[in-house]
Design a protein around this motif. Structure first.
Motif, mmCIF file in Angstrom:
data_model
loop_
_atom_site.group_PDB
_atom_site.id
_atom_site.type_symbol
_atom_site.label_atom_id
_atom_site.label_comp_id
_atom_site.label_asym_id
_atom_site.label_seq_id
_atom_site.Cartn_x
_atom_site.Cartn_y
_atom_site.Cartn_z
ATOM 1 N N ILE A 28 0.890 -1.132 0.052
ATOM 2 C CA ILE A 28 -0.177 0.018 0.130
ATOM 3 C C ILE A 28 1.183 1.336 -0.025
ATOM 4 C CG2 ILE A 28 -1.672 1.332 1.365
ATOM 5 C CD1 ILE A 28 -2.661 -1.358 2.476
ATOM 6 N N PHE A 29 0.693 2.158 -1.123
ATOM 7 C CA PHE A 29 1.269 3.330 -1.048
ATOM 8 C C PHE A 29 0.342 4.668 -0.418
ATOM 9 C CE2 PHE A 29 4.257 6.601 -2.331
ATOM 10 C CZ PHE A 29 3.540 7.413 -2.977
ATOM 11 N N SER A 30 -0.784 4.527 -0.909
ATOM 12 C CA SER A 30 -1.775 5.252 -0.500
ATOM 13 C C SER A 30 -3.285 4.671 -0.694
ATOM 14 C CB SER A 30 -1.865 6.814 -0.932
ATOM 15 O OG SER A 30 -2.133 6.681 -2.361
ATOM 16 N N ILE A 31 -4.200 5.101 0.350
ATOM 17 C CA ILE A 31 -5.622 4.611 0.141
ATOM 18 C C ILE A 31 -6.680 5.819 -0.069
ATOM 19 C CG2 ILE A 31 -7.307 3.508 1.227
ATOM 20 C CD1 ILE A 31 -5.597 1.933 2.974
ATOM 21 N N THR A 97 -11.704 -1.063 -0.443
ATOM 22 C CA THR A 97 -10.701 0.198 -0.380
ATOM 23 C C THR A 97 -10.129 0.299 -1.852
ATOM 24 O OG1 THR A 97 -9.168 -1.510 0.031
ATOM 25 C CG2 THR A 97 -10.218 -0.720 1.785
ATOM 26 N N VAL A 98 -10.009 1.448 -2.093
ATOM 27 C CA VAL A 98 -9.504 1.761 -3.671
ATOM 28 C C VAL A 98 -8.031 2.462 -2.877
ATOM 29 C CG1 VAL A 98 -9.519 3.626 -5.428
ATOM 30 C CG2 VAL A 98 -11.623 2.892 -4.257
ATOM 31 N N VAL A 99 -6.917 1.473 -3.553
ATOM 32 C CA VAL A 99 -5.687 1.495 -3.152
ATOM 33 C C VAL A 99 -4.629 1.898 -4.213
ATOM 34 C CG1 VAL A 99 -3.693 0.196 -1.995
ATOM 35 C CG2 VAL A 99 -5.918 -0.128 -1.391
ATOM 36 N N VAL A 100 -3.753 2.880 -4.008
ATOM 37 C CA VAL A 100 -2.513 2.960 -4.953
ATOM 38 C C VAL A 100 -1.353 2.456 -4.469
ATOM 39 C CG1 VAL A 100 -1.121 4.624 -6.027
ATOM 40 C CG2 VAL A 100 -3.459 5.089 -5.643
ATOM 41 N N ARG A 101 -0.819 1.431 -5.079
ATOM 42 C CA ARG A 101 0.145 0.469 -4.739
ATOM 43 C C ARG A 101 1.661 0.831 -4.744
ATOM 44 N NH1 ARG A 101 -0.358 -5.347 -7.427
ATOM 45 N NH2 ARG A 101 1.137 -5.833 -5.800
ATOM 46 N N GLY A 102 1.601 2.074 -5.578
ATOM 47 C CA GLY A 102 3.042 2.590 -5.447
ATOM 48 C C GLY A 102 3.131 3.872 -6.534
ATOM 49 N N LEU A 103 3.881 4.586 -6.887
ATOM 50 C CA LEU A 103 4.197 5.720 -7.652
ATOM 51 C C LEU A 103 3.880 5.046 -9.101
ATOM 52 C CD1 LEU A 103 6.783 7.849 -6.397
ATOM 53 C CD2 LEU A 103 4.875 8.397 -6.423
ATOM 54 N N GLY A 104 3.193 5.598 -10.032
ATOM 55 C CA GLY A 104 2.946 5.314 -11.184
ATOM 56 C C GLY A 104 1.621 4.203 -11.471
#
Length: 121
Positions: A28-31, A97-104
């Motif tokens: 998880i980078f951000s949620i 949950t809507v998750v961003v796993r990393g940059l890009g």
């Protein structure tokens, strides 16, 4: 991968309360938004509530004034406080949950396994 895990379901009498929790773990980078859905027997899954990154909250009309959604960003956790429960609230409740796993990376939807809530009359 990302795995949200719900807890807090159970059996309660009408008028009672329950608090559901959902903790997301993994890459998880951000949620972004976090929310709750539910599915009653023989019915389609329906949206219950959402909370945005900024803390704005949205509710299905049938739960307004009874349910409260909140989140703890430090713990990657979303909560659903359910008061004045009714038999028609009986369902399996799912965390989304809507998750961003990393940059890009593009945001992705991740679902928990569900937790049963049963309200007796």
């Amino acid at each position: 991968q990302v795995q949200p895990v719900e807890s807090g379901g159970g059996l309660v009498q009408a008028g009672g309360s329950l608090r559901l929790s959902c903790a997301a773990s993994g890459s998880i980078f951000s949620i972004n938004a976090m929310g709750w859905y539910r599915q009653a027997p023989g019915k389609q899954r329906e949206w219950v509530a959402t909370i945005t990154t900024g803390g704005s909250t949205y509710y299905q009309d049938s739960v307004k004034g009874r349910f409260t959604i909140s989140r703890d960003n430090a713990k990657n956790t979303v909560y659903l406080q359910m008061n004045s429960l009714k038999p028609e609230d009986t369902a399996v409740y799912y965390c989304n949950t809507v998750v961003v796993r990393g940059l890009g990376y593009r945001p992705g939807d991740y679902w928990g396994q569900g937790t049963q809530v049963t309200v007796s009359s």
